[in-house]
Scaffold this motif. Structure first.
Motif: not given
Length: 179
Positions: A25-41
């Motif tokens: 989860g944490p690594a996947l979250y970081s990966y997706v967060l970078r792809m989405l430009g910081g959009d946490t929602h």
């Protein structure tokens, strides 16, 4: 009532999903967060959808030589790409801030235009001598001495014409505002 993947999960699949989330989860979250430009929602939505697809596929553990982590990252990447393509296919969404600033920009433009018409009409109500004095001083950004030389009249005359012109404009604009 227990939530799938929660700490109080009873089935082996639910416990496996929780373990999968804790491990990846944490690594996947970081990966997706970078792809989405910081959009946490949106990142949380993608992460949840990725884990849900993993749950539905029953690909909760490495079996038959399948590596789960690369599969999770590929699914998350595909979900981000699909969401981006979907947004590009639709008309752009209106955010909470832009419509208000767009409306105020249009109102400001209209207000300036209306104000300029009112001021133009008020200037037309002045005598030609008063208009010339205002033009030579305020609008041309000259001193009263420079305006006096340009108009060929004494400096005191320019000062009094500007004073009475501004006074007349103020009265005319106040009358227009009251009407």
């Amino acid at each position: 009532m227990t939530v799938i993947g929660s700490a109080s999960a009873t089935s082996a699949d639910e416990r496996a999903l929780r373990a999968l989330y804790l491990e990846h989860g944490p690594a996947l979250y970081s990966y997706v967060l970078r792809m989405l430009g910081g959009d946490t929602h949106r990142t949380e939505d993608i992460l949840q959808e990725t884990l849900l697809r993993c749950w539905n596929k029953r690909a909760l553990a490495d079996n038959e030589g399948m590596a789960v982590r690369p599969w999770l990252f590929r699914v998350a990447r595909n979900l981000v790409i699909d969401a981006h393509r979907t947004r590009m296919a639709r008309p752009p969404e209106v955010s909470g801030d832009s419509w208000l600033s767009d409306m105020s920009a249009e109102v400001d433009l209209i207000e300036r235009m209306l104000s300029s018409i009112v001021v133009r009409d008020a200037l037309r109500s002045l005598t030609p001598a008063h208009r010339e004095a205002l033009q030579a001083t305020i609008f041309a950004d000259h001193t009263t001495q420079q305006a006096a030389e340009a108009l060929g009249v004494p400096q005191g005359t320019v000062k009094s014409r500007v004073y009475y012109a501004l006074r007349s404009l103020k009265a005319t604009l106040a009358d227009d505002a009251a009407a």
